[in-house]
Every structure is written in C-alpha cells, then in structure tokens.
Design a protein around this motif. Structure first.
Motif, PDB file in Angstrom:
ATOM      1  N   SER A 291       0.835  -1.211   0.000  1.00 19.33           N
ATOM      2  CA  SER A 291       0.000   0.000   0.000  1.00 19.33           C
ATOM      3  C   SER A 291       0.866   1.256   0.000  1.00 19.33           C
ATOM      4  CB  SER A 291      -0.934   0.010   1.211  1.00 19.33           C
ATOM      5  OG  SER A 291      -1.905  -1.009   1.104  1.00 19.33           O
ATOM      6  N   LYS A 292       1.927   1.215   0.775  1.00 18.26           N
ATOM      7  CA  LYS A 292       2.827   2.368   0.847  1.00 18.26           C
ATOM      8  C   LYS A 292       3.464   2.631  -0.513  1.00 18.26           C
ATOM      9  CE  LYS A 292       6.876   4.191   3.278  1.00 18.26           C
ATOM     10  NZ  LYS A 292       7.892   3.928   4.339  1.00 18.26           N
TER      11      LYS A 292
ATOM     12  N   ASN B  74       0.702   3.834  -3.143  1.00 20.27           N
ATOM     13  CA  ASN B  74       0.239   5.205  -2.939  1.00 20.27           C
ATOM     14  C   ASN B  74       1.347   6.229  -3.166  1.00 20.27           C
ATOM     15  OD1 ASN B  74      -2.466   4.575  -2.278  1.00 20.27           O
ATOM     16  ND2 ASN B  74      -1.819   3.940  -0.229  1.00 20.27           N
ATOM     17  N   THR B  75       2.567   5.888  -2.795  1.00 20.30           N
ATOM     18  CA  THR B  75       3.684   6.815  -2.994  1.00 20.30           C
ATOM     19  C   THR B  75       3.854   7.171  -4.466  1.00 20.30           C
ATOM     20  OG1 THR B  75       4.880   6.015  -1.036  1.00 20.30           O
ATOM     21  CG2 THR B  75       6.184   7.128  -2.741  1.00 20.30           C
TER      22      THR B  75
END
Length: 214
Positions: free
Chosen positions: A196-197, A200-201
């Motif tokens: 997810s990190k 989204n980044t």
C-alpha cells in the motif's frame, strides 16, 4: 537475453521479443525485461542440472571428461542475477509505464486477475497468498497493484533497512526471495502495509489509466 558479468547474470529489457511489437518504449522495456528474465530462469542451473558426461570416466577418457566437464560448467548461467525491469532513471524517480509493462507481462498479458486465479498461478501451496496485493479489496489484482510488488522487490534487493529512495530499477536474488517470503499468509499484514505504501507513494492507480500494452 542476458549476459554474465563478474559471475552475475545481467538481464534487462533493452532488447527483446517486443522490439517490433510495442510502440511505447517504456512499456516495451518492461515487457522485454520480463521475457528475458523468464529466458534466464528457464536455463539449466548448476544446482539442478545433471551433467550429461559419464559419471565414472574410464582411464582412457579421463582427460576428455575433465575438459568437457569444465566447459559444461562454465557454460551454465550463474545462480546470482541482477534483473533491470526499467531504464535508468534519475535518483528518486521511476518509469511507471515500464513498471506497469513488467507487471502486465508477469501477469500473463492481462491487466487484472482474481486473487484466487493469481494464487493458483503463483502460490507454492495453501500457506501462501497474493491477497495482500489486493490494495482496494475488490477481489482482484490489477497491474498497478502487482506493480507495487515489483517496486517492493527492487527496494528489498538493497542492503539495509527498506527505503523507497533506494529503488533504482533492479531486482536481485535477495529482493526476489524477500517478496516471495511476503506471500506467506503469516506475513499478510506486513505485506499489505508495504504494498500500500509503495502503491500510494507512486500513484500507480492513476498511471494505470494511461497504460497501453502495445
């Protein structure tokens, strides 16, 4: 296509089967890279290849046996690899179309798969799952979500604590094995947070809207 440099197989997407088939150079690079990596993985490796030379050479053919055996072992690809799935980029930047092209190719030439279907293709057994890649929890994994795992493998290929700043377009054995380990159900929460990190980044979901495989 790959070359050996200092005992390491170097694989990239600069040339390959999609040279005359895919217009976008970044998508082409990513898709070529995956196909070239598969070619490397399909080669007989020292650890799992039986030498076709006689097991017990006679005194008469001992010299030939030694020469042939040495030549045979030297011809085998090394177990260590460095796989470049996107062109060189300025530090801190990624080529999103190359990432998505690589994801598309790794997923078998499709933009999304059901989690159950991807598990059937990739999970070694029932203790593994690709569910953590289903970032939007719709029961499917698309190329943007899958692309997050490619970038994670890149990050995990580097020494030290995982850091997005270390992503440089290359994956080695360390990163490959680390992402495989993250598919264990016991590590699902940590894997979901990691993917997810990354997703989204780099805003991979938005980039996916512009992706064309050809």
């Amino acid at each position: 296509m790959f070359e050996v440099n200092n005992g390491i197989a170097k694989i990239d997407g600069s040339k390959g089967m999609y040279d005359e088939k895919v217009a976008n150079p970044s998508v082409r690079y990513g898709r070529n890279a995956v196909e070239n990596f598969y070619t490397y993985m399909e080669q007989p490796l020292i650890s799992d290849t039986v030498n076709p030379a006689p097991i017990i050479p006679t005194e008469e053919n001992l010299d030939n046996f030694i020469k042939n055996n040495d030549a045979y072992l030297k011809a085998l690809p090394p177990l260590e690899f460095e796989y470049r799935y996107m062109p060189n980029m300025p530090k801190g930047q990624i080529d999103k179309m190359a990432v998505l092209g690589a994801a598309y190719e790794e997923m078998g030439g499709t933009k999304e798969l059901d989690v159950i279907e991807l598990d059937a293709k990739t999970a070694p057994d029932s203790s593994f799952t690709t569910k953590p890649l289903d970032i939007n929890n719709d029961g499917k994994i698309d190329i943007a979500e899958y692309g997050a795992s490619i970038l994670a493998a890149d990050m995990l290929s580097k020494p030290g604590k995982p850091n997005l700043a270390n992503i440089d377009g290359t994956i080695n054995n360390k990163g490959f094995d680390a992402v495989l380990a993250y598919t264990q159900k016991s590590k699902a929460a940590a894997a979901a947070a990691l993917y997810s990190k990354v997703y989204n980044t780099y805003n991979l979901g938005e980039a996916q809207k512009e992706f064309k495989p050809e």
